[in-house]
Design a protein around this motif. Structure first.
Motif, PDB file in Angstrom:
ATOM      1  N   ASP A   1      13.157 -23.140  25.545  1.00 53.06           N
ATOM      2  CA  ASP A   1      13.075 -24.475  26.127  1.00 53.06           C
ATOM      3  C   ASP A   1      12.808 -24.282  27.621  1.00 53.06           C
ATOM      4  O   ASP A   1      13.557 -23.557  28.293  1.00 53.06           O
ATOM      5  N   PRO A   2      11.756 -24.865  28.158  1.00 55.18           N
ATOM      6  CA  PRO A   2      11.465 -24.690  29.584  1.00 55.18           C
ATOM      7  C   PRO A   2      12.670 -24.967  30.488  1.00 55.18           C
ATOM      8  O   PRO A   2      12.827 -24.302  31.518  1.00 55.18           O
ATOM      9  N   ALA A   3      13.525 -25.889  30.102  1.00 58.31           N
ATOM     10  CA  ALA A   3      14.702 -26.207  30.913  1.00 58.31           C
ATOM     11  C   ALA A   3      15.705 -25.058  30.950  1.00 58.31           C
ATOM     12  O   ALA A   3      16.579 -25.026  31.820  1.00 58.31           O
ATOM     13  N   ALA A   4      15.584 -24.102  30.016  1.00 57.34           N
ATOM     14  CA  ALA A   4      16.507 -22.965  29.968  1.00 57.34           C
ATOM     15  C   ALA A   4      16.083 -21.826  30.890  1.00 57.34           C
ATOM     16  O   ALA A   4      16.838 -20.871  31.094  1.00 57.34           O
ATOM     17  N   LEU A   5      14.875 -21.908  31.454  1.00 56.17           N
ATOM     18  CA  LEU A   5      14.393 -20.867  32.360  1.00 56.17           C
ATOM     19  C   LEU A   5      14.951 -21.075  33.761  1.00 56.17           C
ATOM     20  O   LEU A   5      14.904 -22.174  34.299  1.00 56.17           O
ATOM     21  N   ARG A   6      15.481 -19.998  34.335  1.00 58.50           N
ATOM     22  CA  ARG A   6      15.966 -20.019  35.711  1.00 58.50           C
ATOM     23  C   ARG A   6      15.046 -19.166  36.575  1.00 58.50           C
ATOM     24  O   ARG A   6      14.675 -18.059  36.167  1.00 58.50           O
ATOM     25  N   PRO A   7      14.671 -19.648  37.767  1.00 60.33           N
ATOM     26  CA  PRO A   7      13.907 -18.774  38.659  1.00 60.33           C
ATOM     27  C   PRO A   7      14.749 -17.538  38.977  1.00 60.33           C
ATOM     28  O   PRO A   7      15.932 -17.661  39.318  1.00 60.33           O
ATOM     29  N   ALA A   8      14.173 -16.355  38.832  1.00 58.73           N
ATOM     30  CA  ALA A   8      14.914 -15.117  39.085  1.00 58.73           C
ATOM     31  C   ALA A   8      14.517 -14.521  40.433  1.00 58.73           C
ATOM     32  O   ALA A   8      15.363 -14.295  41.293  1.00 58.73           O
ATOM     33  N   THR A   9      13.240 -14.274  40.625  1.00 59.50           N
ATOM     34  CA  THR A   9      12.724 -13.748  41.885  1.00 59.50           C
ATOM     35  C   THR A   9      11.205 -13.849  41.865  1.00 59.50           C
ATOM     36  O   THR A   9      10.605 -14.150  40.839  1.00 59.50           O
ATOM     37  N   VAL A  10      10.609 -13.593  43.015  1.00 61.97           N
ATOM     38  CA  VAL A  10       9.158 -13.494  43.152  1.00 61.97           C
ATOM     39  C   VAL A  10       8.874 -12.170  43.848  1.00 61.97           C
ATOM     40  O   VAL A  10       9.549 -11.818  44.818  1.00 61.97           O
ATOM     41  N   VAL A  11       7.891 -11.433  43.337  1.00 68.43           N
ATOM     42  CA  VAL A  11       7.516 -10.156  43.931  1.00 68.43           C
ATOM     43  C   VAL A  11       6.055 -10.224  44.366  1.00 68.43           C
ATOM     44  O   VAL A  11       5.184 -10.532  43.559  1.00 68.43           O
ATOM     45  N   HIS A  12       5.811  -9.934  45.653  1.00 70.08           N
ATOM     46  CA  HIS A  12       4.445  -9.771  46.138  1.00 70.08           C
ATOM     47  C   HIS A  12       4.166  -8.274  46.045  1.00 70.08           C
ATOM     48  O   HIS A  12       4.699  -7.474  46.813  1.00 70.08           O
ATOM     49  N   HIS A  13       3.358  -7.911  45.057  1.00 72.44           N
ATOM     50  CA  HIS A  13       3.124  -6.517  44.688  1.00 72.44           C
ATOM     51  C   HIS A  13       1.733  -6.078  45.103  1.00 72.44           C
ATOM     52  O   HIS A  13       0.768  -6.847  45.006  1.00 72.44           O
ATOM     53  N   LEU A  14       1.633  -4.826  45.549  1.00 77.38           N
ATOM     54  CA  LEU A  14       0.340  -4.199  45.788  1.00 77.38           C
ATOM     55  C   LEU A  14       0.271  -2.985  44.876  1.00 77.38           C
ATOM     56  O   LEU A  14       1.079  -2.056  44.996  1.00 77.38           O
ATOM     57  N   SER A  15      -0.673  -3.012  43.941  1.00 72.16           N
ATOM     58  CA  SER A  15      -0.785  -1.916  42.978  1.00 72.16           C
ATOM     59  C   SER A  15      -1.236  -0.642  43.687  1.00 72.16           C
ATOM     60  O   SER A  15      -1.803  -0.694  44.783  1.00 72.16           O
ATOM     61  N   PRO A  16      -1.007   0.521  43.053  1.00 74.77           N
ATOM     62  CA  PRO A  16      -1.491   1.779  43.647  1.00 74.77           C
ATOM     63  C   PRO A  16      -3.000   1.781  43.870  1.00 74.77           C
ATOM     64  O   PRO A  16      -3.504   2.484  44.745  1.00 74.77           O
ATOM     65  N   GLU A  17      -3.727   0.966  43.115  1.00 75.29           N
ATOM     66  CA  GLU A  17      -5.176   0.855  43.280  1.00 75.29           C
ATOM     67  C   GLU A  17      -5.567  -0.113  44.396  1.00 75.29           C
ATOM     68  O   GLU A  17      -6.752  -0.304  44.664  1.00 75.29           O
ATOM     69  N   GLY A  18      -4.586  -0.775  45.008  1.00 77.05           N
ATOM     70  CA  GLY A  18      -4.846  -1.684  46.115  1.00 77.05           C
ATOM     71  C   GLY A  18      -5.061  -3.129  45.719  1.00 77.05           C
ATOM     72  O   GLY A  18      -5.517  -3.926  46.533  1.00 77.05           O
ATOM     73  N   ALA A  19      -4.719  -3.491  44.473  1.00 79.20           N
ATOM     74  CA  ALA A  19      -4.896  -4.872  44.016  1.00 79.20           C
ATOM     75  C   ALA A  19      -3.591  -5.652  44.220  1.00 79.20           C
ATOM     76  O   ALA A  19      -2.553  -5.279  43.690  1.00 79.20           O
ATOM     77  N   PRO A  20      -3.641  -6.748  44.974  1.00 82.49           N
ATOM     78  CA  PRO A  20      -2.440  -7.552  45.175  1.00 82.49           C
ATOM     79  C   PRO A  20      -2.156  -8.431  43.964  1.00 82.49           C
ATOM     80  O   PRO A  20      -3.066  -8.860  43.247  1.00 82.49           O
ATOM     81  N   ARG A  21      -0.864  -8.681  43.738  1.00 82.37           N
ATOM     82  CA  ARG A  21      -0.428  -9.545  42.644  1.00 82.37           C
ATOM     83  C   ARG A  21       0.813 -10.296  43.102  1.00 82.37           C
ATOM     84  O   ARG A  21       1.545  -9.818  43.952  1.00 82.37           O
ATOM     85  N   ILE A  22       1.028 -11.441  42.495  1.00 81.18           N
ATOM     86  CA  ILE A  22       2.278 -12.178  42.679  1.00 81.18           C
ATOM     87  C   ILE A  22       2.966 -12.186  41.322  1.00 81.18           C
ATOM     88  O   ILE A  22       2.373 -12.624  40.323  1.00 81.18           O
ATOM     89  N   GLY A  23       4.176 -11.708  41.278  1.00 82.17           N
ATOM     90  CA  GLY A  23       4.959 -11.711  40.045  1.00 82.17           C
ATOM     91  C   GLY A  23       6.047 -12.753  40.134  1.00 82.17           C
ATOM     92  O   GLY A  23       6.891 -12.701  41.031  1.00 82.17           O
ATOM     93  N   VAL A  24       6.016 -13.713  39.230  1.00 85.33           N
ATOM     94  CA  VAL A  24       7.045 -14.751  39.156  1.00 85.33           C
ATOM     95  C   VAL A  24       7.960 -14.357  37.993  1.00 85.33           C
ATOM     96  O   VAL A  24       7.505 -14.234  36.862  1.00 85.33           O
ATOM     97  N   PHE A  25       9.234 -14.134  38.292  1.00 86.92           N
ATOM     98  CA  PHE A  25      10.204 -13.696  37.293  1.00 86.92           C
ATOM     99  C   PHE A  25      11.158 -14.846  36.969  1.00 86.92           C
ATOM    100  O   PHE A  25      11.696 -15.481  37.882  1.00 86.92           O
TER     101      PHE A  25
END
Length: 151
Positions: free
Chosen positions: A66-90
């Motif tokens: 149920d979407p209401a059961a999801l709690r924001p955990a953290t956000v990670v601004h990641h840079l891969s070893p290949e140099g590609a940026p990503r945003i991870g929403v946990f």
């Protein structure tokens, strides 16, 4: 004119059962096969991060959240070893319908309940960073960026 910054958005779901969380052993994906990660995937066009979390949990481990059961955990601004940026929403949840199963055997070799504080050594570093930030109450963090070599 400067081009706007474009980044891939990944959505991760931390399924909690007491002090344990569910991790998936990647296999046949071409990226980090043989490493553990959370149920996760890329945000699709027109999809919210919440919808993505619900979809990925259903697709990968066969549970309905149920979407209401999801709690924001953290956000990670990641840079891969290949140099590609990503945003991870946990997101985290301890509530879902169904028993987790390997719903994508072509991409996953195994599911494992592990202590969130003692992840397998072969956990994807980006995943481990997000779990650690969540466990330590950090709302947003960085991973893989050279100026932040300690992260």
């Amino acid at each position: 004119m400067t081009q706007r910054y474009q980044v891939t958005v990944d959505v991760h779901v931390i399924l909690e059962r007491g002090a344990d969380i569910l991790v998936c052993l990647r296999d046949g994906t071409g990226y980090r096969d043989g490493w553990y990660c959370l149920p996760s995937g890329h945000l699709e066009a027109g999809e919210t991060v919440v919808d993505c979390a619900v979809r990925e949990a259903r697709e990968e481990v066969g549970v309905d959240i149920d979407p209401a059961a999801l709690r924001p955990a953290t956000v990670v601004h990641h840079l891969s070893p290949e140099g590609a940026p990503r945003i991870g929403v946990f997101f985290a949840t301890s509530s879902w319908a169904g028993e987790p199963v390997n719903a994508e055997p072509a991409k996953c070799a195994d599911l494992l309940w592990v202590s969130a504080r003692r992840l397998p050594d072969n956990t994807v570093p980006y995943t481990a960073a997000g779990i650690s930030l969540y466990q330590n109450g950090v709302g947003i963090g960085l991973h893989g960026w050279p100026a932040f070599a300690t992260q």
